[in-house]
Design a protein around this motif. Structure first.
Motif, PDB file in Angstrom:
ATOM      1  N   ILE A 299     120.151  28.209  34.820  1.00 62.54           N
ATOM      2  CA  ILE A 299     121.249  27.671  35.467  1.00 62.54           C
ATOM      3  C   ILE A 299     122.705  28.204  34.677  1.00 62.54           C
ATOM      4  O   ILE A 299     122.822  28.053  33.489  1.00 62.54           O
ATOM      5  CB  ILE A 299     121.259  25.891  35.537  1.00 62.54           C
ATOM      6  N   ARG A 300     123.510  28.689  35.425  1.00 61.27           N
ATOM      7  CA  ARG A 300     124.693  29.315  35.006  1.00 61.27           C
ATOM      8  C   ARG A 300     125.916  28.644  35.048  1.00 61.27           C
ATOM      9  O   ARG A 300     126.142  27.536  35.602  1.00 61.27           O
ATOM     10  CB  ARG A 300     125.008  30.849  35.591  1.00 61.27           C
ATOM     11  N   SER A 301     127.104  28.854  34.004  1.00 62.58           N
ATOM     12  CA  SER A 301     128.430  28.080  34.104  1.00 62.58           C
ATOM     13  C   SER A 301     129.110  28.560  35.138  1.00 62.58           C
ATOM     14  O   SER A 301     129.987  27.845  35.787  1.00 62.58           O
ATOM     15  CB  SER A 301     128.914  28.539  32.708  1.00 62.58           C
ATOM     16  N   ILE A 302     129.007  29.772  35.822  1.00 68.81           N
ATOM     17  CA  ILE A 302     129.712  30.298  36.956  1.00 68.81           C
ATOM     18  C   ILE A 302     128.776  30.769  37.560  1.00 68.81           C
ATOM     19  O   ILE A 302     127.937  31.486  37.430  1.00 68.81           O
ATOM     20  CB  ILE A 302     130.737  31.133  36.326  1.00 68.81           C
ATOM     21  N   ALA A 303     129.265  31.213  39.202  1.00 63.19           N
ATOM     22  CA  ALA A 303     128.187  31.809  40.190  1.00 63.19           C
ATOM     23  C   ALA A 303     128.344  33.294  39.744  1.00 63.19           C
ATOM     24  O   ALA A 303     128.446  34.059  40.435  1.00 63.19           O
ATOM     25  CB  ALA A 303     129.061  31.753  41.506  1.00 63.19           C
ATOM     26  N   SER A 304     127.627  33.673  38.677  1.00 63.42           N
ATOM     27  CA  SER A 304     127.297  35.122  38.288  1.00 63.42           C
ATOM     28  C   SER A 304     126.124  35.075  37.221  1.00 63.42           C
ATOM     29  O   SER A 304     126.229  34.249  36.264  1.00 63.42           O
ATOM     30  CB  SER A 304     128.663  35.631  37.736  1.00 63.42           C
ATOM     31  N   THR A 305     125.548  36.197  37.201  1.00 62.01           N
ATOM     32  CA  THR A 305     124.647  36.525  36.034  1.00 62.01           C
ATOM     33  C   THR A 305     125.401  36.824  34.647  1.00 62.01           C
ATOM     34  O   THR A 305     124.724  36.785  33.801  1.00 62.01           O
ATOM     35  CB  THR A 305     123.645  37.753  36.479  1.00 62.01           C
ATOM     36  N   ASN A 306     126.557  36.846  34.954  1.00 63.81           N
ATOM     37  CA  ASN A 306     127.261  37.115  33.436  1.00 63.81           C
ATOM     38  C   ASN A 306     127.846  35.802  32.913  1.00 63.81           C
ATOM     39  O   ASN A 306     128.355  35.455  31.978  1.00 63.81           O
ATOM     40  CB  ASN A 306     128.614  37.699  33.829  1.00 63.81           C
ATOM     41  N   GLY A 307     127.672  34.642  33.938  1.00 64.06           N
ATOM     42  CA  GLY A 307     128.019  33.271  33.219  1.00 64.06           C
ATOM     43  C   GLY A 307     127.088  32.983  32.163  1.00 64.06           C
ATOM     44  O   GLY A 307     125.859  33.295  32.067  1.00 64.06           O
ATOM     45  N   ASP A 308     127.526  31.922  31.020  1.00 62.16           N
ATOM     46  CA  ASP A 308     126.647  31.428  30.268  1.00 62.16           C
ATOM     47  C   ASP A 308     125.500  30.827  30.811  1.00 62.16           C
ATOM     48  O   ASP A 308     125.747  30.119  31.823  1.00 62.16           O
ATOM     49  CB  ASP A 308     127.274  30.309  29.170  1.00 62.16           C
ATOM     50  N   GLY A 330     127.497  39.459  45.173  1.00 64.83           N
ATOM     51  CA  GLY A 330     127.075  39.519  46.450  1.00 64.83           C
ATOM     52  C   GLY A 330     126.127  38.634  46.983  1.00 64.83           C
ATOM     53  O   GLY A 330     125.887  38.095  48.284  1.00 64.83           O
ATOM     54  N   TRP A 331     125.528  37.980  46.101  1.00 66.62           N
ATOM     55  CA  TRP A 331     124.562  36.835  46.407  1.00 66.62           C
ATOM     56  C   TRP A 331     125.267  35.727  46.795  1.00 66.62           C
ATOM     57  O   TRP A 331     126.321  35.291  46.402  1.00 66.62           O
ATOM     58  CB  TRP A 331     123.547  36.596  45.386  1.00 66.62           C
ATOM     59  N   LYS A 332     124.458  34.940  47.686  1.00 68.72           N
ATOM     60  CA  LYS A 332     124.732  33.219  47.771  1.00 68.72           C
ATOM     61  C   LYS A 332     124.602  32.628  46.556  1.00 68.72           C
ATOM     62  O   LYS A 332     123.253  32.795  46.247  1.00 68.72           O
ATOM     63  CB  LYS A 332     124.345  32.981  49.112  1.00 68.72           C
ATOM     64  N   TRP A 333     125.228  31.728  45.975  1.00 62.13           N
ATOM     65  CA  TRP A 333     124.946  30.974  44.752  1.00 62.13           C
ATOM     66  C   TRP A 333     125.156  29.250  45.226  1.00 62.13           C
ATOM     67  O   TRP A 333     126.045  29.040  46.197  1.00 62.13           O
ATOM     68  CB  TRP A 333     125.742  31.062  43.665  1.00 62.13           C
ATOM     69  N   TYR A 334     124.407  28.438  44.628  1.00 61.84           N
ATOM     70  CA  TYR A 334     124.559  27.108  44.903  1.00 61.84           C
ATOM     71  C   TYR A 334     124.924  26.764  43.641  1.00 61.84           C
ATOM     72  O   TYR A 334     124.624  26.689  42.484  1.00 61.84           O
ATOM     73  CB  TYR A 334     123.204  26.410  45.482  1.00 61.84           C
TER      74      TYR A 334
END
Length: 437
Positions: A299-308, A330-334
């Motif tokens: 589970i990330r802090s932002i809608a990105s695999t770069n998120g914490d 480019g992926w859909k995130w929730y």
């Protein structure tokens, strides 16, 4: 035989000379320091005058120490700030006075020439507050130019021979203490305040207008990163100032992971309206239940695999979808809400990692998911009882720790000071009390 004896004698004299030179050079050159010897078979030297502080080293009975000054610890006992040779190095730390045989009277007390009680102001743009009178000490705080501090005592730094002040100061509503080098402080205000020399009080609400915005500890891209906020996050304005980059920065308050925090955001990263908010929460997806699909999902802090990574949730964990958006990949995130280790949290997960509309999992039901979650979860150990503290270590759930004491942190929450072993080192730090059982 006589030649060998002479050489051994010469070697012994050389060794004594080296030791005397080492001790003479290593110990601050203040006239006739009071000395003492260790009483106990083993004596713990502490980083501060408290039995709950970290152990610098252990000294054996009869070891000679030089007493720099004396102080009263948080246990009400008298402690000595001592300097000594250990393992070929010069070290400093605190020992309880009743565990040392003292030769003479300790006259160099913590007030150190009556310097306590006065006020000083931070001189440079940012100054570090240390845990001990040395640049080797842990960083307790970073204070901005013009911040007022109260002098508690002064001493000569054992490493650099410079004057250091033990100071008290306010930060984020808490009263803290630490050491600052004398040349970083001024008797007159250099033209700043705790929030900056050109700070102006402002009010109102703004919204983060792009993903992954970094909230800094000071109005500068050189400041520590306190949080990363997603697009659309609401913040409240406190003040504005010109940063060292010439840009306008806002000091803002905001909520992150359940904590009410303050920090600085560059003005161009904020918008007055919510038009820049993260992906719309369509009526067909908002408040929809779902479960985690893979064995473990980040589970990330932002809608990105770069998120914490905020949490690691196991298969079958129940969540609730708040909204959906397109990530920078480019992926859909929730954006989801969920319960983890007894706390209600929010974060982002890639849409393909959820079973939308499902409230259970065939392999691991929701009742069992929290148990699996705790086995994979990690807790951040902080240097102080605050979400602002430096991260000293991360511990997996189930790690055995020793509880030293419980305090109320600057966030108003209960924190526990713990001792633990990691990579063979004995460490200490603070974790939210809610993470312990």
């Amino acid at each position: 035989m006589k030649t060998i004896i002479r050489r051994r004698g010469a070697f012994a004299l050389s060794l004594l000379l080296v030791l005397s030179l080492f001790l003479g050079a290593g110990i601050p050159s203040q006239a006739a320091r009071t000395t003492g010897t260790v009483k106990n078979p083993i004596l713990n030297v502490r980083s501060s005058p408290s039995t709950s502080s970290s152990i610098v080293c252990k000294l054996t009975q009869g070891t000679k120490v030089n007493i720099i000054n004396e102080t009263t610890g948080d246990d009400g006992m008298k402690w000595y700030d001592v300097y000594f040779a250990y393992g070929g190095d010069a070290k400093e730390g605190y020992v309880r006075a009743d565990l040392v045989n003292v030769a003479g009277n300790v006259s160099n007390t913590t007030s150190s020439g009556g310097s306590s009680g006065g006020s000083r102001y931070v001189k440079p743009a940012v100054a570090l507050v240390r845990s001990i009178a040395s640049t080797k000490g842990d960083i307790r705080s970073r204070l901005e130019k013009g911040t007022s501090v109260t002098i508690l005592s002064s001493k000569t730094g054992p490493d650099d021979g410079l004057t250091w002040y033990k100071v008290s100061y306010k930060q984020n509503g808490s009263s803290l203490e630490g050491y600052m080098r004398g040349d970083l402080l001024s008797e007159t205000n250099p033209g700043g305040t705790a929030s900056g020399s050109n700070a102006t009080d402002v009010s109102g609400t703004r919204y983060i207008n792009t993903d992954g915005v970094r909230v800094r500890s000071i109005a500068s891209t050189n400041g520590d990163i306190r949080s990363r906020l997603g697009k659309g996050t609401q913040v409240s304005l406190i003040s504005s100032k010109t940063g060292d980059d010439g840009m306008t920065w806002y000091k803002v308050s905001y909520t992150d992971n359940g904590y009410q925090l303050n920090g600085y955001v560059r003005s161009d990263l904020l918008s007055e309206g919510t038009t820049g908010t993260s992906g719309s929460s369509s009526s067909g997806i908002a408040q929809t239940p779902a479960t985690v699909k893979p064995a473990v999902a980040n589970i990330r802090s932002i809608a990105s695999t770069n998120g914490d990574i905020r949490s690691k949730l196991p298969q079958g964990t129940q969540v609730k979808i708040l909204l959906e958006k397109s990530g920078d990949d480019g992926w859909k995130w929730y954006k989801i809400s969920y319960t983890h280790q007894g706390q209600a949290l929010e974060g982002y997960i890639r849409s393909d990692l959820l079973n939308v509309g499902s409230t259970s999992s065939g392999s691991s039901g929701s009742s069992g998911s929290s148990g699996s979650s705790s086995s994979k979860a990690v807790a951040k150990v902080r240097s102080i009882a605050s979400p602002y503290g430096d991260i000293r270590a991360t511990l997996e759930n189930g790690t055995k720790v020793t509880i030293l004491k419980e305090v109320t942190g600057e966030d108003g929450q209960k924190w526990t000071k713990i001792a633990f072993t990691q990579n063979g080192n004995q460490l200490e730090g603070y974790v939210p009390s809610a993470l312990l059982k």
